[in-house]
Scaffold this motif. Structure first.
Motif, mmCIF file in Angstrom:
data_model
loop_
_atom_site.group_PDB
_atom_site.id
_atom_site.type_symbol
_atom_site.label_atom_id
_atom_site.label_comp_id
_atom_site.label_asym_id
_atom_site.label_seq_id
_atom_site.Cartn_x
_atom_site.Cartn_y
_atom_site.Cartn_z
ATOM 1 N N PHE A 1 -61.039 -43.040 -32.999
ATOM 2 C CA PHE A 1 -60.870 -43.033 -32.045
ATOM 3 C C PHE A 1 -59.778 -42.846 -31.259
ATOM 4 C CE2 PHE A 1 -64.978 -44.900 -32.608
ATOM 5 C CZ PHE A 1 -65.790 -43.067 -32.445
ATOM 6 N N SER A 2 -58.784 -43.589 -31.916
ATOM 7 C CA SER A 2 -57.399 -44.536 -31.981
ATOM 8 C C SER A 2 -56.359 -42.698 -31.617
ATOM 9 C CB SER A 2 -56.455 -45.369 -32.826
ATOM 10 O OG SER A 2 -57.636 -46.621 -32.552
ATOM 11 N N PRO A 3 -56.319 -42.093 -32.667
ATOM 12 C CA PRO A 3 -55.044 -41.341 -32.350
ATOM 13 C C PRO A 3 -55.972 -39.777 -31.340
ATOM 14 C CG PRO A 3 -56.458 -41.064 -35.121
ATOM 15 C CD PRO A 3 -57.538 -42.033 -33.884
ATOM 16 N N THR A 4 -56.559 -40.001 -31.195
ATOM 17 C CA THR A 4 -56.984 -38.947 -29.846
ATOM 18 C C THR A 4 -56.498 -39.269 -28.735
ATOM 19 O OG1 THR A 4 -58.881 -37.499 -31.194
ATOM 20 C CG2 THR A 4 -58.451 -37.998 -28.148
ATOM 21 N N ALA A 5 -56.865 -41.308 -28.217
ATOM 22 C CA ALA A 5 -56.270 -41.415 -27.487
ATOM 23 C C ALA A 5 -55.175 -41.881 -27.176
ATOM 24 C CB ALA A 5 -56.702 -43.071 -27.029
ATOM 25 N N ARG A 6 -53.946 -41.558 -28.623
ATOM 26 C CA ARG A 6 -52.613 -41.777 -28.243
ATOM 27 C C ARG A 6 -51.939 -40.793 -27.767
ATOM 28 N NH1 ARG A 6 -51.944 -43.323 -32.950
ATOM 29 N NH2 ARG A 6 -52.439 -45.331 -32.465
ATOM 30 N N ARG A 7 -52.482 -39.292 -28.090
ATOM 31 C CA ARG A 7 -52.221 -38.120 -27.869
ATOM 32 C C ARG A 7 -52.435 -37.977 -26.226
ATOM 33 N NH1 ARG A 7 -55.448 -33.977 -30.666
ATOM 34 N NH2 ARG A 7 -54.700 -32.550 -29.000
ATOM 35 N N ALA A 8 -53.356 -38.504 -26.077
ATOM 36 C CA ALA A 8 -53.755 -38.363 -24.266
ATOM 37 C C ALA A 8 -52.663 -39.259 -24.026
ATOM 38 C CB ALA A 8 -55.571 -38.808 -23.646
ATOM 39 N N LEU A 9 -52.785 -40.649 -24.016
ATOM 40 C CA LEU A 9 -51.531 -40.989 -23.255
ATOM 41 C C LEU A 9 -49.894 -39.646 -23.259
ATOM 42 C CD1 LEU A 9 -51.663 -43.873 -21.396
ATOM 43 C CD2 LEU A 9 -50.923 -44.816 -23.871
ATOM 44 N N ASP A 10 -50.060 -40.057 -24.795
ATOM 45 C CA ASP A 10 -48.404 -39.533 -24.506
ATOM 46 C C ASP A 10 -48.429 -38.321 -23.231
ATOM 47 O OD1 ASP A 10 -47.918 -40.431 -26.772
ATOM 48 O OD2 ASP A 10 -48.310 -39.579 -28.591
ATOM 49 N N GLY A 11 -49.696 -37.254 -23.167
ATOM 50 C CA GLY A 11 -49.242 -36.037 -22.581
ATOM 51 C C GLY A 11 -49.545 -36.779 -20.620
ATOM 52 N N PHE A 12 -49.093 -37.868 -20.463
ATOM 53 C CA PHE A 12 -49.494 -38.428 -19.143
ATOM 54 C C PHE A 12 -47.521 -38.816 -19.553
ATOM 55 C CE2 PHE A 12 -53.874 -38.977 -19.398
ATOM 56 C CZ PHE A 12 -54.429 -38.253 -18.158
ATOM 57 N N ARG A 13 -47.121 -39.066 -20.090
ATOM 58 C CA ARG A 13 -45.518 -39.822 -20.246
ATOM 59 C C ARG A 13 -44.693 -38.304 -20.037
ATOM 60 N NH1 ARG A 13 -46.850 -43.890 -25.300
ATOM 61 N NH2 ARG A 13 -47.986 -45.252 -24.085
ATOM 62 N N PRO B 1 -62.676 -34.646 -23.741
ATOM 63 C CA PRO B 1 -62.245 -34.873 -22.704
ATOM 64 C C PRO B 1 -60.862 -35.850 -22.463
ATOM 65 C CG PRO B 1 -65.190 -35.191 -23.059
ATOM 66 C CD PRO B 1 -64.459 -34.732 -24.026
ATOM 67 N N MET B 2 -61.093 -36.908 -23.643
ATOM 68 C CA MET B 2 -60.139 -38.022 -23.166
ATOM 69 C C MET B 2 -58.565 -37.361 -22.959
ATOM 70 S SD MET B 2 -60.110 -41.186 -26.606
ATOM 71 C CE MET B 2 -61.431 -41.618 -26.532
ATOM 72 N N LEU B 3 -58.553 -35.592 -23.649
ATOM 73 C CA LEU B 3 -57.377 -34.952 -23.673
ATOM 74 C C LEU B 3 -57.192 -34.388 -22.323
ATOM 75 C CD1 LEU B 3 -57.525 -33.567 -27.660
ATOM 76 C CD2 LEU B 3 -55.956 -35.548 -26.507
ATOM 77 N N GLU B 4 -57.917 -34.214 -20.903
ATOM 78 C CA GLU B 4 -58.418 -33.678 -20.250
ATOM 79 C C GLU B 4 -57.272 -34.305 -19.100
ATOM 80 O OE1 GLU B 4 -62.184 -33.509 -18.753
ATOM 81 O OE2 GLU B 4 -62.137 -32.437 -19.819
ATOM 82 N N ARG B 5 -56.386 -33.729 -18.086
ATOM 83 C CA ARG B 5 -55.376 -34.499 -16.552
ATOM 84 C C ARG B 5 -55.563 -33.339 -15.891
ATOM 85 N NH1 ARG B 5 -52.202 -33.522 -21.095
ATOM 86 N NH2 ARG B 5 -50.818 -31.913 -20.978
ATOM 87 N N PRO B 6 -56.918 -33.834 -15.509
ATOM 88 C CA PRO B 6 -56.883 -32.672 -14.192
ATOM 89 C C PRO B 6 -55.994 -33.273 -13.010
ATOM 90 C CG PRO B 6 -58.257 -34.763 -14.444
ATOM 91 C CD PRO B 6 -58.214 -34.847 -15.756
ATOM 92 N N ARG B 7 -56.179 -32.412 -12.176
ATOM 93 C CA ARG B 7 -54.691 -31.982 -10.703
ATOM 94 C C ARG B 7 -55.099 -33.866 -10.589
ATOM 95 N NH1 ARG B 7 -53.350 -27.644 -7.113
ATOM 96 N NH2 ARG B 7 -52.541 -26.847 -9.343
ATOM 97 N N TRP B 8 -56.584 -34.362 -9.670
ATOM 98 C CA TRP B 8 -56.588 -34.866 -8.796
ATOM 99 C C TRP B 8 -56.445 -36.410 -9.413
ATOM 100 C CZ3 TRP B 8 -60.031 -38.857 -9.557
ATOM 101 C CH2 TRP B 8 -60.607 -39.187 -10.659
ATOM 102 N N LEU B 9 -56.214 -36.600 -10.420
ATOM 103 C CA LEU B 9 -56.398 -37.372 -11.211
ATOM 104 C C LEU B 9 -54.969 -37.908 -11.403
ATOM 105 C CD1 LEU B 9 -57.411 -40.701 -13.607
ATOM 106 C CD2 LEU B 9 -56.944 -38.669 -15.078
ATOM 107 N N GLN B 10 -53.945 -37.143 -11.808
ATOM 108 C CA GLN B 10 -52.826 -37.249 -11.762
ATOM 109 C C GLN B 10 -51.876 -37.856 -10.402
ATOM 110 O OE1 GLN B 10 -50.169 -34.493 -13.805
ATOM 111 N NE2 GLN B 10 -52.292 -33.992 -14.453
ATOM 112 N N GLN B 11 -52.352 -37.374 -9.069
ATOM 113 C CA GLN B 11 -52.829 -37.277 -7.125
ATOM 114 C C GLN B 11 -53.144 -38.573 -7.257
ATOM 115 O OE1 GLN B 11 -53.766 -34.074 -5.543
ATOM 116 N NE2 GLN B 11 -52.431 -33.002 -6.083
ATOM 117 N N ASP B 12 -54.092 -39.671 -8.244
ATOM 118 C CA ASP B 12 -54.590 -40.947 -7.632
ATOM 119 C C ASP B 12 -53.841 -41.775 -8.381
ATOM 120 O OD1 ASP B 12 -56.411 -42.347 -6.987
ATOM 121 O OD2 ASP B 12 -57.897 -41.351 -6.941
ATOM 122 N N ALA B 13 -53.413 -42.690 -7.780
ATOM 123 C CA ALA B 13 -52.461 -43.814 -8.722
ATOM 124 C C ALA B 13 -53.332 -44.480 -9.659
ATOM 125 C CB ALA B 13 -51.361 -44.240 -7.717
ATOM 126 N N GLU B 14 -54.131 -44.941 -8.616
ATOM 127 C CA GLU B 14 -55.498 -45.931 -9.183
ATOM 128 C C GLU B 14 -56.392 -45.679 -9.795
ATOM 129 O OE1 GLU B 14 -58.620 -48.982 -7.041
ATOM 130 O OE2 GLU B 14 -57.359 -47.750 -5.383
#
Length: 598
Positions: free
Chosen positions: A586-598, A553-566
């Motif tokens: 845990f950290s490697p998966t979190a890094r991949r998830a974070l990279d997906g928002f950049r 679930p860390m890797l999910e990027r639902p549309r609603w989340l990308q539209q809700d800045a807060e």
């Protein structure tokens, strides 16, 4: 004067006012026995002795009263009635018909009818002896043969204006000479009220037989000259008299309706069981307070033996109190709390819950209190607990909706003492159906959350979590505070040393994914599933659960989340914390998830 209608064409005169002007009328202050001969000497009203009807005088019409054919006699009387006062020349012949039984060629009923028709004719012609003839007829046991004709005579006397005092003296005067006839007149119930009461009192005070006894038993409640104590004593003294049905005695006591009468009825009635319950219920129609009836019926229920017998008595109680459902619930509460056997308590529980299902406006919390008390009582019998569980399960959602906060609080309270799956079965069965309701599920999760932290090291955390995370599949709760709270509890359960994955694993597999998903839950909710495990102080080198599904679930990027800045800022901040932790799990998966928002 109203006398039963004669056959065919003989009509009955209905206008009574004229008779009151007759000189023979008696006052209430003076009594004289009926004396038709003396009354006949009074002056006659004006009339035409030579008057004719259909070509015949009154005397010529009266000659037909000797005809061998009944129809001819009846037609003669009708003609005389039509002639009114002008028929007075024939009054002696008509009076002869009243005072004699006539030819044996006629039946008793025909003769009776002829006599009453003759009295009608005398009344129509305003013969002054008519009232005395009617009074004499009433107290003559042989005047007519059928009761209905005496009823007609009583009605006639009333309508003719015979005063109550005179009529009372008439009917009571025959108690010594014709007591059976006096009882007969009393039993007709056709006398004016004061006369009826006076005759009843006179007969009551004298020795009397079966007919009078049955009459009194039927009318004890209406006999104003008796008090309740005397009424009850009469029933008891005469319950074995000839012709007295035992049920008649019991009915008479129920008509009296007091608690003393109920005690007397119980003393002489059925010894126990359903018949006795029916006896007690018969008093509900009288002056006895409903609460007293309830208490007595409850005593009968407590005295009954066996499920079936107890249930039958309780059914009588419910029918009796159908207009006061609250009182019935109180009765069942007492049966549950004070019942002498498990059978009594079990029947009380079943009927209490059934009562709730039948009464939508009932005070559900008050009615459920003794049922949940059984489930919470460690000393309660297994039979009573099974009865409570079974009864509640039959309509869980419906009953819970009647008092949701109370039902949920009590059901959740059953979770915390549980130490095994079998001990958690009852609260699970009561709460699981509620999780399909988007109205009830949030209440359940809130109630569990209120005590969740107090039991983090108890096995009970497992069924509590299982129920809370069921909100993950409840429609209408997407990204709601309820799922957020449930997810946080799930995370804490996973961290807890008391976690039982053998028990909780299937529940996590079924509902956990939705709670840990940003598609279905809030950012705070998803974070709550991870924080207890990822940031635990004493983390193990490996975990009992598969890491890939847990972290997916860390890797999910639902549309609603990308539209809700807060929300996005909150989520990426969490991911950065996990990255900074530099944890190989845990950290490697979190890094991949974070990279997906950049």
């Amino acid at each position: 004067m109203s006398i039963p209608t004669l056959r065919h064409h003989v009509l009955i005169a209905t206008t009574m006012i004229a008779f009151l002007a007759l000189p023979g009328a008696l006052s209430a202050q003076t009594y004289a026995p009926p004396d038709p001969d003396t009354a006949a000497q009074e002056p006659l009203p004006e009339h035409d002795p030579e008057a004719q009807l259909r070509g015949k005088t009154a005397l010529e019409h009266a000659e037909d009263l000797a005809e061998p054919v009944m129809m001819r006699r009846l037609m003669a009387l009708q003609a005389l009635i039509d002639m009114a006062t002008d028929a007075l020349p024939a009054r002696d012949m008509v009076r002869f018909t009243v005072e004699h039984n006539g030819s044996g060629a006629f039946s008793d009923a025909q003769i009776d009818e002829l006599k009453l028709g003759a009295l009608s004719a005398l009344y129509a012609m305003r013969a002054p002896e008519t009232e005395d003839l009617v009074r004499s007829a009433i107290i003559d046991p042989d005047f007519v043969t059928r009761d209905k004709f005496y009823s007609g005579l009583l009605e006639a006397a009333t309508q003719m204006g015979v005063d109550h005092a005179t009529l009372t003296r008439d009917v009571t005067s025959i108690l010594d000479t014709a007591p059976d006839h006096a009882v007969r007149l009393m039993a007709l119930n056709g006398l004016p009220g004061p006369v009826q009461v006076a005759l009843e009192q006179a007969v009551f005070d004298a020795p009397h037989g079966e007919v009078a006894t049955l009459h009194f038993l039927d009318r004890l409640g209406d006999m104003s000259f008796l008090d309740d104590e005397s009424r009850i004593a009469y029933v008891i003294d005469n319950r074995q008299a000839a012709g007295v049905d035992p049920e008649a005695s019991l009915d008479a006591l129920a008509e009296i309706g007091t608690e003393a009468a109920l005690d007397a009825a119980i003393a002489i009635g059925p010894s126990d069981g359903l018949p006795r319950a029916h006896l007690v219920a018969s008093f509900a129609k009288g002056p006895l307070p409903s609460e007293t009836v309830m208490e007595r019926l409850l005593e009968e229920a407590q005295a009954a033996e066996g499920d079936r017998q107890i249930g039958l008595v309780v059914a009588v109680l419910e029918r009796t109190l159908r207009e006061d459902a609250t009182l019935f619930a109180r009765a069942m509460t007492q049966l549950i709390e004070d019942g002498p056997t498990d059978a009594h308590r079990s029947v009380g529980i079943a009927r209490q819950v059934l009562y709730l299902r039948r009464n939508a406006d009932a005070d559900a919390a008050a009615a459920l209190r003794p049922v949940f008390a059984v489930l919470n009582d460690t000393d309660a019998s297994r039979e009573a607990k099974i009865a409570a569980d079974k009864s509640l399960r039959q309509s869980v959602t419906r009953i819970a909706a009647m008092a949701p906060d109370y039902f949920i609080a009590e059901s959740v309270a059953l979770i915390w003492p549980a130490q095994t799956p079998s001990e958690a079965e009852v609260p699970m069965a009561l709460l699981r159906p509620l999780m399909s309701s988007d109205d009830l599920a949030p209440r359940v999760v809130t109630a569990i959350g209120d005590r969740f932290h107090d039991h983090l090291t108890d096995w009970a955390i497992n069924p509590a979590t299982a129920i809370a995370i069921a909100s993950g599949t409840t429609r209408g709760l997407e990204r709601s505070p309820t799922r957020e709270a449930a997810a946080i509890m799930m995370g804490k359960a996973i961290e807890s040393p008391a976690i039982d994955l053998e028990y909780l694993g299937t529940h996590l597999a079924r509902n956990g994914a939705a709670l840990a998903s940003l598609d279905q839950n809030t950012v705070a909710g998803v974070i709550g599933t991870y924080v207890p495990t990822i940031f635990a102080q004493d983390k193990p080198e490996s975990y009992d659960f598969a890491m890939e599904p847990y972290l997916r679930p860390m890797l999910e990027r639902p549309r609603w989340l990308q539209q809700d800045a807060e929300a996005l800022a909150e989520w990426t901040a969490f991911l950065q914390r996990v990255v900074d932790l530099d944890d190989e799990n845990f950290s490697p998966t979190a890094r991949r998830a974070l990279d997906g928002f950049r």
